[in-house]
Scaffold this motif. Structure first.
Motif, PDB file in Angstrom:
ATOM      1  N   PRO A 436     -37.735 -43.419 -70.131  1.00 31.25           N
ATOM      2  CA  PRO A 436     -36.860 -42.487 -69.524  1.00 31.25           C
ATOM      3  C   PRO A 436     -35.365 -42.806 -69.063  1.00 31.25           C
ATOM      4  N   ILE A 465     -42.610 -43.123 -78.193  1.00 31.06           N
ATOM      5  CA  ILE A 465     -42.255 -42.151 -77.195  1.00 31.06           C
ATOM      6  C   ILE A 465     -40.748 -42.683 -77.090  1.00 31.06           C
ATOM      7  N   TYR A 467     -36.830 -40.783 -75.985  1.00 32.30           N
ATOM      8  CA  TYR A 467     -36.092 -39.942 -75.002  1.00 32.30           C
ATOM      9  C   TYR A 467     -34.598 -39.563 -75.561  1.00 32.30           C
ATOM     10  N   GLU A 485     -38.092 -35.542 -74.351  1.00 36.39           N
ATOM     11  CA  GLU A 485     -39.152 -36.429 -74.504  1.00 36.39           C
ATOM     12  C   GLU A 485     -39.796 -36.084 -75.933  1.00 36.39           C
ATOM     13  N   ALA A 509     -45.874 -38.501 -68.575  1.00 35.73           N
ATOM     14  CA  ALA A 509     -44.421 -39.018 -68.437  1.00 35.73           C
ATOM     15  C   ALA A 509     -43.843 -38.186 -67.097  1.00 35.73           C
TER      16      ALA A 509
END
Length: 530
Positions: A436, A465, A467, A485, A509
């Motif tokens: 993040p 994952i 961002y 995301e 998240a």
């Protein structure tokens, strides 16, 4: 300082980030300051002649100023203060009156009491009051005859010793002859309408009444009665009644307390006379000397200590910096742009900075950095050092939304990022990270910049994952999109369970409110990517 000794280092973007406002000037913190200006000070024998440095930068919300006073090698803060004058819209001022008229409308001032760590107080009521100005009766409508008759006109009260009088003649009341003359003097007529003058008006401490007069005979009672602020008086209150002389010409000096002014700043008082036989009271001169509470001007200078900037942060320290390895005084200041009226105008920012902290010009009791290097002429526009700031006027792009056509999860690691058009934007940049995003720093990947379209393809992503953040730019600022995301889950990857041909992921998240400092470039500075 000779003008050719001033030096401005190469400009950067001017958009500040990573600022830790602690009074210690750190190169990394101030690397993105738009200006670093070197200036020479010739100072008193107890300090060091040499180069000092002014840093100037900004972000969307704040103006940042740092002052590296390499010449100030003493840590004593007794009586120390720092003053910062700003001209936000190039106001054409050439007098103190003009400067006062433009306060909060182009001219701004911050004066900090370093010793007590507070905004420098404009008044100090612990000291004797300051003389503001002299005044006279404004017009005959401020004079009202209650008992007796009156001859003469206003000019007769202006010059003493001219044998021209405002003459009050007594009238018989049962057995005694009496006079009563009421005055209602509007003090506000002596004060211009600007902020400082109105502040002085609201803080009148006392008014000296000077009366030059005579009576044709010595009379039994001759006195002045001060009215209360509520519009009443009491002849039996010794604090409100003062005897004045009778007989030949002479002066009487009396003091009217500022607390007795009415709410609309009217001073009310009456002259009462009483005698067993008829008499006249000749008023030759009547004047007033207005005192405000003590104006807290520093003893080392003759400036008006009014701070229009009250919401700010300032820190200072005493130690080494990259500019000077020996211990010396440093300041860091942050001023919200909301405090600076007319900052949004397309004009250079004018700055004068100075103060006192035992450091001073020799025999002058202060130091100053201005066009005229040895005087506080903050009320003259040409005395300001002017700086062209990248975010002034500040008119950044508007809000916009970043989205994608990726699946949830995305099964092949290929999708398109899309974003709405941001009103006012000239171009866009796209950033990516595998955590993040809390700030833009060296660990964040810049995928592309200077984009003028509203989409970008993403390909060949492995499982994980990701961002993404979009930033809209124009010449004066930027606006950050939401953080997006994307979960990439490719079927059949070793070690990942498959249900009906798809991986099962449990992902939580939490994306907090994001406060980002984003480096953006100054127009014409091609070395800063957008």
């Amino acid at each position: 300082m000779d003008k050719d000794e001033q030096n401005s280092f190469p400009e950067s973007s001017g958009v500040m980030h990573y600022i830790n406002l602690d009074g210690v000037i750190n190169d990394a913190e101030w690397a993105t300051a738009q200006y670093k200006t070197q200036f020479w000070l010739n100072v008193d024998p107890d300090h060091i002649d040499g180069n000092n440095y002014l840093y100037l930068g900004e972000d969307e919300d704040n103006l940042y100023i740092a002052l590296d006073l390499c010449s100030d090698n003493t840590s004593d803060d007794t009586g120390e203060w720092l003053g910062l004058w700003l001209n936000t819209d190039n106001s054409k001022i050439s007098s103190k009156a003009a400067w006062e008229d433009n306060i909060d409308n182009g001219t701004e001032f911050l004066m900090h009491d370093v010793q007590n760590d507070r905004n420098w107080p404009f008044f100090d009521e612990s000291k004797a009051p300051s003389i503001y100005s002299s005044a006279k009766v404004n017009n005959m409508s401020e004079i009202n005859v209650v008992d007796g008759t009156l001859t003469g006109d206003l000019p007769d009260l202006v010059v003493d010793g001219d044998a021209a009088y405002l003459q009050l003649n007594s009238s018989l009341n049962i057995s005694n002859h009496i006079t009563r003359l009421d005055f209602e003097i509007n003090m506000s007529k002596n004060f211009p309408s600007n902020l400082i003058q109105q502040l002085l008006l609201e803080n009148i401490n006392q008014i000296q009444i000077s009366l030059y007069s005579q009576t044709n005979i010595t009379i039994t009672s001759n006195k002045i009665v001060f009215w209360y602020s509520n519009g009443t008086y009491n002849l039996n209150d010794p604090d409100q009644v003062v005897n004045i002389h009778s007989g030949g010409l002479g002066w009487d000096y009396l003091y009217f307390g500022g607390e007795d002014l009415t709410a609309d700043r009217i001073m009310k008082f009456s002259i009462f006379g009483n005698h067993s036989s008829a008499f006249t009271h000749d008023l030759d001169n009547l004047g007033f000397l207005i005192y405000s509470h003590h104006v807290n001007t520093p003893i080392t200078s003759n400036i008006i200590p009014y701070s229009s900037i009250n919401n700010y942060e300032i820190k200072w320290s005493f130690g080494p910096s990259s500019n000077n390895a020996t211990d010396h005084r440093m300041f860091e200041i942050m001023i919200p742009k909301s405090e600076l009226q007319n900052y949004e105008t397309d004009e250079d920012l004018g700055i004068i900075i100075g103060g006192y902290g035992t450091l001073s010009f020799d025999l002058m009791g202060y130091w100053v950095y201005a066009t005229n290097d040895d005087a506080f002429e903050y009320y003259i526009n040409s005395e300001y050092r002017h700086y062209s700031l990248n975010m002034k006027p500040f008119n950044p792009p508007n809000a916009f939304v970043l989205s994608s056509d990726a699946g949830t999860p995305d099964l092949d690691g290929e999708f398109t990022l899309n974003w709405d058009s941001s009103n006012g934007a000239d171009n866009y940049s796209i950033y990516a990270h595998d955590f993040p995003i809390n700030e833009i720093n060296e660990s964040i990947t810049l995928l592309n910049d200077g984009l003028t379209n509203n989409s970008i393809p993403i390909t060949n992503l492995s499982q994980g994952i990701y961002y993404y953040l979009a930033v809209a730019y124009n010449e004066t600022g930027y606006y950050l999109s939401n953080v997006l995301e994307i979960i990439v889950g490719i079927p059949g990857v070793s070690g990942v369970p498959i249900v009906s041909g798809y991986e099962v992921y449990l992902i939580v998240a939490l994306i907090s409110s994001i406060s980002l400092g984003v480096i953006w470039r100054k127009k014409k500075n091609s070395s800063i990517k957008h």
